[in-house]
Design a protein around this motif. Structure first.
Motif, PDB file in Angstrom:
ATOM      1  N   PRO A  99    -111.334 -35.067 -60.832  1.00 61.36           N
ATOM      2  CA  PRO A  99    -112.697 -34.823 -60.360  1.00 61.36           C
ATOM      3  C   PRO A  99    -113.230 -36.011 -59.554  1.00 61.36           C
ATOM      4  O   PRO A  99    -112.893 -37.166 -59.849  1.00 61.36           O
ATOM      5  CB  PRO A  99    -113.498 -34.631 -61.649  1.00 61.36           C
ATOM      6  CG  PRO A  99    -112.497 -34.266 -62.681  1.00 61.36           C
ATOM      7  CD  PRO A  99    -111.228 -34.925 -62.301  1.00 61.36           C
ATOM      8  N   GLN A 143    -104.721 -28.357 -50.759  1.00 64.64           N
ATOM      9  CA  GLN A 143    -104.779 -28.444 -52.213  1.00 64.64           C
ATOM     10  C   GLN A 143    -106.093 -29.059 -52.640  1.00 64.64           C
ATOM     11  O   GLN A 143    -106.549 -30.027 -52.047  1.00 64.64           O
ATOM     12  CB  GLN A 143    -103.624 -29.320 -52.718  1.00 64.64           C
ATOM     13  CG  GLN A 143    -102.314 -28.591 -52.770  1.00 64.64           C
ATOM     14  CD  GLN A 143    -101.257 -29.388 -53.507  1.00 64.64           C
ATOM     15  OE1 GLN A 143    -101.235 -30.596 -53.432  1.00 64.64           O
ATOM     16  NE2 GLN A 143    -100.376 -28.713 -54.203  1.00 64.64           N
ATOM     17  N   GLY A 144    -106.704 -28.511 -53.650  1.00 64.92           N
ATOM     18  CA  GLY A 144    -107.923 -29.091 -54.178  1.00 64.92           C
ATOM     19  C   GLY A 144    -107.625 -30.417 -54.851  1.00 64.92           C
ATOM     20  O   GLY A 144    -106.475 -30.819 -54.999  1.00 64.92           O
ATOM     21  N   ALA A 159    -107.203 -32.698 -57.935  1.00 69.23           N
ATOM     22  CA  ALA A 159    -106.923 -32.502 -59.351  1.00 69.23           C
ATOM     23  C   ALA A 159    -107.850 -33.364 -60.193  1.00 69.23           C
ATOM     24  O   ALA A 159    -108.350 -32.925 -61.224  1.00 69.23           O
ATOM     25  CB  ALA A 159    -105.464 -32.839 -59.645  1.00 69.23           C
ATOM     26  N   THR A 163    -114.633 -39.083 -61.481  1.00 65.52           N
ATOM     27  CA  THR A 163    -113.633 -39.965 -62.077  1.00 65.52           C
ATOM     28  C   THR A 163    -112.970 -40.818 -61.003  1.00 65.52           C
ATOM     29  O   THR A 163    -112.746 -42.024 -61.199  1.00 65.52           O
ATOM     30  CB  THR A 163    -112.578 -39.144 -62.825  1.00 65.52           C
ATOM     31  OG1 THR A 163    -113.225 -38.338 -63.803  1.00 65.52           O
ATOM     32  CG2 THR A 163    -111.568 -40.044 -63.509  1.00 65.52           C
ATOM     33  N   ASP A 171    -103.590 -39.003 -59.376  1.00 67.68           N
ATOM     34  CA  ASP A 171    -102.859 -37.817 -59.826  1.00 67.68           C
ATOM     35  C   ASP A 171    -103.413 -37.433 -61.182  1.00 67.68           C
ATOM     36  O   ASP A 171    -104.106 -38.220 -61.835  1.00 67.68           O
ATOM     37  CB  ASP A 171    -101.354 -38.116 -59.913  1.00 67.68           C
ATOM     38  CG  ASP A 171    -100.516 -36.868 -60.030  1.00 67.68           C
ATOM     39  OD1 ASP A 171     -99.295 -36.998 -60.229  1.00 67.68           O
ATOM     40  OD2 ASP A 171    -101.075 -35.745 -59.930  1.00 67.68           O
ATOM     41  N   LEU A 172    -103.113 -36.191 -61.591  1.00 65.53           N
ATOM     42  CA  LEU A 172    -103.503 -35.735 -62.922  1.00 65.53           C
ATOM     43  C   LEU A 172    -102.230 -35.306 -63.635  1.00 65.53           C
ATOM     44  O   LEU A 172    -101.549 -34.375 -63.194  1.00 65.53           O
ATOM     45  CB  LEU A 172    -104.472 -34.553 -62.815  1.00 65.53           C
ATOM     46  CG  LEU A 172    -105.224 -34.176 -64.098  1.00 65.53           C
ATOM     47  CD1 LEU A 172    -106.178 -35.271 -64.504  1.00 65.53           C
ATOM     48  CD2 LEU A 172    -105.978 -32.869 -63.912  1.00 65.53           C
ATOM     49  N   VAL A 173    -101.901 -35.997 -64.697  1.00 67.28           N
ATOM     50  CA  VAL A 173    -100.701 -35.678 -65.469  1.00 67.28           C
ATOM     51  C   VAL A 173    -101.122 -35.534 -66.925  1.00 67.28           C
ATOM     52  O   VAL A 173    -101.755 -36.433 -67.482  1.00 67.28           O
ATOM     53  CB  VAL A 173     -99.629 -36.785 -65.326  1.00 67.28           C
ATOM     54  CG1 VAL A 173     -98.416 -36.460 -66.188  1.00 67.28           C
ATOM     55  CG2 VAL A 173     -99.215 -36.947 -63.873  1.00 67.28           C
ATOM     56  N   SER A 174    -100.761 -34.395 -67.513  1.00 66.46           N
ATOM     57  CA  SER A 174    -101.123 -34.135 -68.903  1.00 66.46           C
ATOM     58  C   SER A 174    -102.625 -34.273 -69.121  1.00 66.46           C
ATOM     59  O   SER A 174    -103.069 -34.772 -70.153  1.00 66.46           O
ATOM     60  CB  SER A 174    -100.381 -35.080 -69.863  1.00 66.46           C
ATOM     61  OG  SER A 174     -99.081 -34.632 -70.091  1.00 66.46           O
ATOM     62  N   GLY A 175    -103.393 -33.844 -68.126  1.00 66.42           N
ATOM     63  CA  GLY A 175    -104.837 -33.880 -68.293  1.00 66.42           C
ATOM     64  C   GLY A 175    -105.442 -35.268 -68.262  1.00 66.42           C
ATOM     65  O   GLY A 175    -106.590 -35.450 -68.656  1.00 66.42           O
ATOM     66  N   ARG A 176    -104.698 -36.254 -67.812  1.00 69.79           N
ATOM     67  CA  ARG A 176    -105.210 -37.620 -67.721  1.00 69.79           C
ATOM     68  C   ARG A 176    -105.052 -38.099 -66.286  1.00 69.79           C
ATOM     69  O   ARG A 176    -104.027 -37.844 -65.644  1.00 69.79           O
ATOM     70  CB  ARG A 176    -104.447 -38.594 -68.633  1.00 69.79           C
ATOM     71  CG  ARG A 176    -104.441 -38.246 -70.103  1.00 69.79           C
ATOM     72  CD  ARG A 176    -105.790 -38.417 -70.745  1.00 69.79           C
ATOM     73  NE  ARG A 176    -105.715 -38.425 -72.197  1.00 69.79           N
ATOM     74  CZ  ARG A 176    -105.685 -37.338 -72.965  1.00 69.79           C
ATOM     75  NH1 ARG A 176    -105.665 -36.144 -72.413  1.00 69.79           N
ATOM     76  NH2 ARG A 176    -105.649 -37.449 -74.271  1.00 69.79           N
ATOM     77  N   PRO A 177    -106.035 -38.861 -65.772  1.00 65.41           N
ATOM     78  CA  PRO A 177    -105.880 -39.410 -64.423  1.00 65.41           C
ATOM     79  C   PRO A 177    -104.746 -40.435 -64.401  1.00 65.41           C
ATOM     80  O   PRO A 177    -104.557 -41.190 -65.368  1.00 65.41           O
ATOM     81  CB  PRO A 177    -107.228 -40.085 -64.146  1.00 65.41           C
ATOM     82  CG  PRO A 177    -108.133 -39.677 -65.238  1.00 65.41           C
ATOM     83  CD  PRO A 177    -107.309 -39.249 -66.390  1.00 65.41           C
ATOM     84  N   LYS A 178    -104.009 -40.456 -63.306  1.00 63.25           N
ATOM     85  CA  LYS A 178    -102.959 -41.451 -63.122  1.00 63.25           C
ATOM     86  C   LYS A 178    -103.180 -42.120 -61.770  1.00 63.25           C
ATOM     87  O   LYS A 178    -103.645 -41.477 -60.825  1.00 63.25           O
ATOM     88  CB  LYS A 178    -101.567 -40.806 -63.133  1.00 63.25           C
ATOM     89  CG  LYS A 178    -101.175 -40.226 -64.462  1.00 63.25           C
ATOM     90  CD  LYS A 178    -100.750 -41.279 -65.458  1.00 63.25           C
ATOM     91  CE  LYS A 178    -100.291 -40.664 -66.780  1.00 63.25           C
ATOM     92  NZ  LYS A 178    -101.122 -41.032 -67.904  1.00 63.25           N
TER      93      LYS A 178
END
Lengths: 729, 209
Positions: free
Chosen positions: B48, B43-44, B46, B51, B175-182
């Motif tokens: 960048p 998996q790539g 998520a 960030t 992680d990326l959730v809703s376009g935001r880093p988590k």
């Protein structure tokens, strides 16, 4: 001794102070919060990047925002949460514009809408729906990326205002099964069911997410004022505005009970296995609005749209240098529009009621191949090259029927039955020259057999002049190829266009953004030139007679018969500013946001310069939310405001020109988990609109006449409450 | 841009034949691509790399034991799975992204890419190089249990690009959730590896187990 004690106290005091200071510094997490609040977008450059670095003005709306602020449609998300874009409610599919430009009647075709990167705009007219008929189940949305500014460089036609990419959730964020029921009391209801899970197959990780949804609305039941159309020029008698009613020239003067409704079942499914993903979307949208020039409150007038799209994409990391991806897609669309008219000028066949039925079917199937070259393997110098080829097929048919007997009243036009192939190639180069300076350039060439190839370039640059700051500037272009319905089709009341050209826009943009801790501020300016905009122009009586003589229409001539033709009639110059601020306090407990756009847009036609109808010149939104936590609800307040807007018929048709007053919409939402019932959550929404009229003239009177000198503007649904429950198994 | 109207093309309705041709081409292409990736799936990232690097540079400073662990200079090992292009590219991109950070955890820093052979060998490398941070890019899905076990008593902050790594025992993940880093953290594993974040930072993270 005293001095020793004083020194010891001082030393101890200093130690505590320093310790406290270290603790204070160590607990200063605002930088981390700011990074976690920074949106990551993938649509602007077809690669993941921070929104502050992406070309154009980017807004990313999260799933939590949609729920918290009581958002029910894409249109509401745009109005309450996005910078630089606004919608206009025509009681139908709605219209959308950006930065002071809105083009009434364009069916949303100047925005490119994507769902997980697949084009949602229909292959028939290139239209997109932003209201309840969008066909995108709300709870399946992970986030919505809105990129404002011309975006054809990577995506081709339709991205003139920009693009909207709706990204669906991964299974890890949509695990299990759920049911949702929500009602806009008492006129609408939405029921949905969805599921998501992960699995392993052939040693590869996989997942599936899906949601089906059904929406039905009946009303609001507005009262429409009487409009007196006077003597019908064809019959010589007062006009008749409904089946079986008197010829008294009166339209309206009653509540419209039967002709404002919507029904919209839809579903989306995404299946992923390793690097391969299958995407399926289907929707049906039937809707009507009682505001046109035809009969009043006729239940058979309306539009029906059916849509199915399938997409398959696969990504392959060939080496550390090269990624390739392949994306195949198929989209099928069908529409039917029924226009009902009894008035002699519109139905010159005696005392019958005409049902003008226009049907369209279209599909396209295509393949896009893209390669990404990371030359230095460090993301600093990246080239994207892609090709996109699709075959498109369009069929149309139109009929004029006696609505009671089904009898054909005059020979239908031959319609379209044609195919063509569209081929495009694009390339983009990004270069992180230094940590502080990034440059990018790209271009796309689109080939359509109806026009010469269209080239749409873009150049962008961004600089980090200080910590947390970003300066961006860009030149970008976009186009919209008129649909085959616009260039080649004719219907009973529309003759075929001649020499229709693609619409074009060029835009210069500049912005300054600053991030400080958990807060972000932006101010930007833009200047755009729009050319060759297509409008549905009404033929003069002389032109109508010429068209009949040339055999371009089979409709017999009647004075004021309202024949139309698509023409490139309009250029627009548009400039203005956007500003916004957003952030949070106390670790996200209190959240806020504010945007404001001021724009000037001047329309130039052969008859002179005028304003753009229905387009707001000043608009914006504001929001705040308090997350109490535990079992207490989240309280969110959002507002959307627009300055006065000229009505769609405000270029001399009436005196004075009708204007819709400034509008402020206020929305209060409570949301949270139901205490003691695990898995059950709720939201309750109350929406209030200050102004009661919108910028659309309704009814058959489209210019001042002695019996009806003033325009009637479209009513607005002033107050509505919505309550909903969601249960996750 | 320039575009001039052409004479109308002679349209012929060959819809069904052309659809079949397109479908055949698409199916063949996808079959070829799919066959090339079955053994090389990863998996790539998520979030960048830029960030991730910015977040890691700041988060390291909140680890109470980071300064002592690193000494005067933070050595960051970026582990790549051999034969996996995605994994190697992630390591190269993170090396460049971290290189653009002035300091990590308020310390000067140095990044080194190492190729994975076994969990035990990696632990030896960490000890030999006195690494303060070990970063795992894509491609380590099957190795996480062994790595988690091997690092259990090692004083190091392990970081993963794939959010699925953290429930398996990598200390910190993105992680990326809703376009935001988590941010994700495995608190038990963190304790074993002498990583200690204050409550204010833990409140920003999704905590496992």
């Amino acid at each position: 001794m005293k001095q020793l004690k004083a020194a010891a106290c001082l030393a101890i005091g200093c130690a505590f102070t320093l310790a406290g200071e270290r603790v204070a510094l160590a607990d200063d997490i605002s930088d981390v919060e700011g990074l976690l609040n920074e949106a990551i977008v993938s649509s602007a450059s077809k690669q993941s990047e921070a929104a502050s670095a992406a070309p154009g003005l980017s807004t990313s709306v999260t799933a939590e925002d949609l729920r918290k602020y009581g958002i029910r449609t894409l249109a509401e998300a745009i109005d309450f949460l996005v910078m630089g874009v606004s919608t206009s409610d025509n009681l139908g599919a709605g219209e959308v514009g950006a930065r002071g430009v809105l083009l009434p009647g364009d069916r949303g075709s100047h925005f490119l809408v994507l769902l997980d990167g697949y084009v949602v705009n229909d292959p028939f007219r290139g239209g997109a729906t932003f209201g309840v008929g969008a066909g995108i189940p709300l709870e399946l949305i992970d986030h919505i990326e809105v990129i404002v500014g011309p975006g054809s460089v990577l995506y081709g036609s339709n991205a003139m205002f920009g693009l909207v990419n709706v990204v669906t959730k991964r299974a890890k964020d949509y695990e299990g099964a759920r049911v949702i029921v929500e009602s806009a009391l008492p006129i609408g209801i939405r029921a949905a069911a969805g599921a998501g899970t992960t699995f392993t197959l052939f040693g590869l990780p996989g997942e599936i997410v899906t949601q089906l949804e059904y929406y039905k609305q009946d009303g609001p039941h507005f009262f429409f004022e009487e409009e007196n159309t006077g003597v019908d020029q064809f019959t010589g008698q007062p006009g008749r505005h409904c089946r079986n009613c008197e010829q008294n020239g009166i339209w309206g003067g009653a509540v419209a009970d039967d002709s404002l409704y919507a029904e919209a079942p839809s579903g989306v499914m995404r299946v992923a296995l390793g690097d391969t993903e299958l995407h399926v979307q289907a929707s049906y949208y039937r809707h009507a609005t009682p505001t046109g020039v035809g009969d009043f409150d006729d239940p058979d007038a309306g539009d029906t749209e059916k849509r199915v799209s399938v997409g398959l994409n696969h990504r392959l990391a060939v080496s550390t240098l090269l990624d390739v991806s392949a994306r195949g897609y198929l989209s099928y669309y069908e529409s039917e529009t029924a226009f009902v008219a009894s008035r002699g000028e519109l139905c010159p066949f005696g005392l019958v009621t005409c049902n003008y039925v226009d049907e369209g079917k279209a599909h396209w199937i295509g393949l896009e191949l893209q390669s990404t070259w990371d030359w230095f393997r460090d993301d600093s110098f990246v080239t994207i090259v892609g090709v996109d080829a699709r075959q498109r097929h369009v069929e149309t048919a139109s009929d004029t029927l006696n609505i009671e007997t089904g009898e054909t009243l005059y020979p239908p036009s031959s319609g379209l039955d044609q195919s063509d192939v569209l081929i495009a190639g694009y390339a983009q180069q990004t270069w992180a020259v230094t940590r502080e300076l990034q440059l990018g350039a790209g271009a796309r060439i689109d080939s359509d057999p109806r026009f010469d190839p269209v080239v749409t370039p873009r150049v962008v640059g961004s600089v980090l002049p200080w910590e947390g700051g970003t300066l961006k500037a860009s030149y970008s272009t976009a186009f919209r190829a008129p649909s085959q319905d616009e260039t080649d089709n004719a219907t009973a009341r529309r003759i075929q266009a001649k020499n229709l050209e693609p619409e074009e826009v060029r835009s210069f943009d500049a912005s300054i953004e600053h991030r400080f801790g958990a807060h972000r501020m932006l101010i930007g300016g833009f200047y755009s030139e729009w050319q060759n905009l297509v409008e549905l122009a009404q033929l003069t009586d002389t032109e109508a007679i010429e068209a009949i003589r040339n055999g371009e229409t089979a409709v017999p001539f009647t004075p004021g018969m309202q024949l139309t033709q698509y023409r490139n009639t309009t250029d627009v110059t548009n400039y203005g500013m956007n500003t916004g601020v957003e952030g949070s306090f106390r670790g996200g407990t209190i959240q806020y946001g504010f945007t404001l756009t001021g724009a000037i847009a001047e329309k130039r036609t052969s008859s002179g310069t005028s304003h753009l109808p229905a387009a707001p010149q000043i608009f914006g939104n504001a929001r705040t939310a308090y997350v109490f936590g535990d079992n207490l609800p989240t309280v969110a307040f959002a507002t959307h405001f627009m300055g006065p807007r000229p009505a769609d018929l405000s270029n001399g048709q009436f005196s004075p020109d009708p204007y819709a007053p400034s509008q402020v919409q206020l929305r209060l939402t409570l949301s949270g988990d139901v205490p003691a019932v695990k898995g059950l959550s709720y939201r309750a929404i109350a929406n209030y609109a200050v102004a009661d009229r919108g910028p659309y003239v309704v009814g058959p009177v489209t210019r001042a006449i002695p019996t009806q000198p003033t325009a009637q503007l479209i009513p607005v649904d002033r107050f509505r409450t919505t309550v909903g429950l969601q249960y996750v198994f | 841009m320039c575009s001039r109207r052409r004479e109308p093309a002679r349209f012929t309705s060959t819809g069904p034949v052309r659809v079949t041709g397109w479908l055949t081409l698409a199916v063949a292409l996808f079959a070829l691509l799919f066959s090339l990736t079955r053994d090389a799936h990863a998996q790539g990232m998520a979030v960048p790399p830029g960030t991730q690097a910015e977040l890691l540079a700041r988060l390291a400073g909140f680890d109470r034991n980071f300064a002592a662990r690193a000494g005067g200079k933070a050595v960051i090992l970026l582990v790549a799975m051999p034969g996996n292009s995605e994994s190697m590219r992630a390591a190269l991109e993170m090396k460049a992204a971290l290189g653009r950070q002035e300091r990590v955890g308020d310390l000067p820093h140095e990044e080194q890419i190492v190729t994975h052979s076994s969990a035990e060998a990696l632990v030896e490398t960490v000890r030999a190089k006195r690494a303060a941070i070990v970063y795992f890019g894509p491609g380590f899905e099957k190795q996480i249990p062994a790595l988690s076990s091997a690092f259990s008593s090692v004083n190091v902050l392990t970081v993963g690009a794939n959010p699925a790594y953290v429930p398996g025992g990598i200390v910190l993940g993105f992680d990326l959730v809703s376009g935001r880093p988590k941010l994700l953290v495995h608190v038990l594993q963190a304790r074993k590896q002498h990583v200690s974040f204050p409550a204010s930072v833990l409140n920003l993270m999704k905590v496992y187990p």
